[in-house]
Design an enzyme around this catalytic site. Sequence first.
Site, mmCIF file in Angstrom:
data_model
loop_
_atom_site.group_PDB
_atom_site.id
_atom_site.type_symbol
_atom_site.label_atom_id
_atom_site.label_comp_id
_atom_site.label_asym_id
_atom_site.label_seq_id
_atom_site.Cartn_x
_atom_site.Cartn_y
_atom_site.Cartn_z
ATOM 1 C CG ASP A 154 -108.418 -41.080 -57.125
ATOM 2 O OD1 ASP A 154 -108.914 -41.746 -57.979
ATOM 3 O OD2 ASP A 154 -108.149 -40.705 -55.789
ATOM 4 C CG ASP A 170 -110.697 -34.503 -55.241
ATOM 5 O OD1 ASP A 170 -109.903 -35.094 -57.193
ATOM 6 O OD2 ASP A 170 -111.455 -35.181 -55.538
ATOM 7 C CG ASP A 171 -107.162 -37.976 -55.022
ATOM 8 O OD1 ASP A 171 -108.220 -36.996 -55.898
ATOM 9 O OD2 ASP A 171 -107.639 -38.658 -54.017
ATOM 10 C CG ASN A 195 -119.203 -37.845 -60.807
ATOM 11 O OD1 ASN A 195 -119.072 -38.986 -60.273
ATOM 12 N ND2 ASN A 195 -117.714 -36.964 -59.772
ATOM 13 C CD GLU A 253 -117.914 -41.176 -55.895
ATOM 14 O OE1 GLU A 253 -118.129 -41.491 -56.013
ATOM 15 O OE2 GLU A 253 -116.440 -39.901 -56.311
ATOM 16 C CG ASN A 268 -113.736 -42.029 -55.602
ATOM 17 O OD1 ASN A 268 -113.193 -41.905 -56.574
ATOM 18 N ND2 ASN A 268 -113.963 -41.001 -54.870
ATOM 19 C CG HIS A 284 -115.285 -33.976 -55.711
ATOM 20 N ND1 HIS A 284 -117.129 -34.002 -55.565
ATOM 21 C CD2 HIS A 284 -115.341 -33.725 -56.919
ATOM 22 C CE1 HIS A 284 -117.411 -33.506 -56.843
ATOM 23 N NE2 HIS A 284 -116.427 -33.712 -57.428
ATOM 24 C CG ASP A 285 -110.839 -36.392 -53.001
ATOM 25 O OD1 ASP A 285 -110.522 -36.337 -53.501
ATOM 26 O OD2 ASP A 285 -112.059 -36.930 -52.727
HETATM 27 O O1 RIB Z 1 -116.167 -38.441 -57.667
HETATM 28 C C1 RIB Z 1 -115.454 -37.151 -57.142
HETATM 29 C C2 RIB Z 1 -114.034 -38.392 -56.769
HETATM 30 O O2 RIB Z 1 -113.597 -38.870 -58.427
HETATM 31 C C3 RIB Z 1 -112.491 -37.543 -56.017
HETATM 32 O O3 RIB Z 1 -111.904 -38.375 -55.377
HETATM 33 C C4 RIB Z 1 -111.830 -38.021 -57.433
HETATM 34 O O4 RIB Z 1 -110.774 -36.960 -56.860
HETATM 35 C C5 RIB Z 1 -112.057 -38.710 -58.426
HETATM 36 O O5 RIB Z 1 -111.313 -39.958 -57.259
HETATM 37 CA CA CA Z 2 -109.573 -38.680 -55.123
#
Ligand code: RIB
Ligand code: CA
Length: 317
Positions: free
Chosen positions: A10, A14-15, A160, A166, A168, A241-242
């Site tokens: 998505d 960070d993707d 978060n 979290e 996702n 993260h990713d």
């Molecule tokens: O919580 C971090 C995740 O949520 C990562 O994949 C970031 O891209 C968001 O999608």
């Molecule tokens: Ca992501």
Amino acid sequence: MKKRIIIDTDPGVDDALTFLLALASPEIQLEALTTVQGNVTLEKATRNALSVLEMAHAAHIPVARGCSHPLVKSPHASGEAVHGSSGMGHTDLPDPTSSIVETHAIDYLIERFLAEPKQISLFAIGPLTNVALAIRKEPRIVEAIQELVIMGGAIRSGGNVSPLAEFNIHEDPHAAHVVFHSGIPITLIPLDATYKCLLTSADVERLNKIDSPIARFVRDATAQYMEFYLKYEGFKGCALHDPLTLATIIAPELLTLEEHYVSVDISGGVSTGKTYADFMKVAKKPANMKVALDVKGREFVELFVERMERLMSLRGA
Ligand code: RIB
Ligand code: CA
């Protein structure tokens, strides 16, 4: 032998850094991207996937568009506070000239995994909507996916996007429940590990000693992300993260993995989307995944920076 992977994503800042890390890593062959609503709308996520691949001279990699909504809940307002209105921070990538494949991401995943059973791994770094529907539409892919690595969840860590959950997983908890209990070999990379992988402004400055569109992309994409982290989380940097999911291939020795029975709350209350591991084995259920409960975070970030420098040298900066 290169590890062949498809990334469900998505994008999201960070993707995008994950795509670059995959392209920079000789251990990995990036086979395709499938897009899903999450940080931004499906339309923006799909555009960003195409644009980042073009920026990285990888427009030959197929992109298939997936689901625009979670299975049950309404889409999150948006991740604009973290990822910017475009989803790519302060970058200004041109509109892509390449196109998506016509096949829906769910069918694309089914076709690819059934065509080459146990040859390709799936890396899910957004909400699990596409993955869950592919499993429901064609259960045979459970045996065909070599391994499923998920960025998601918060085991001992707080959340978060809610105090407990979290992003996702919280964005599509019902999809996560389907996937967690599907029987696919899963490795979960939760916030417990990813928050220890902070890319700093000094790391970004080091990359920008090289005059390259990739260095500028990392700088501009992470600028707003870092502003968010300073404002809301109180530290200078942004969590990779990713990208940390790829440590399962390029640096598994940095991860502390434990096998546990893990599930997710879908009861609809305040803890909806919370992932939990049965550490005391009270449920008496077999472990359904490996979980990264710790990581040598700074070492991973150093590796990420080195791989970005490698990518720039490969691309002639
Ligand atoms: O919580 C971090 C995740 O949520 C990562 O994949 C970031 O891209 C968001 O999608
Ligand atoms: Ca992501």
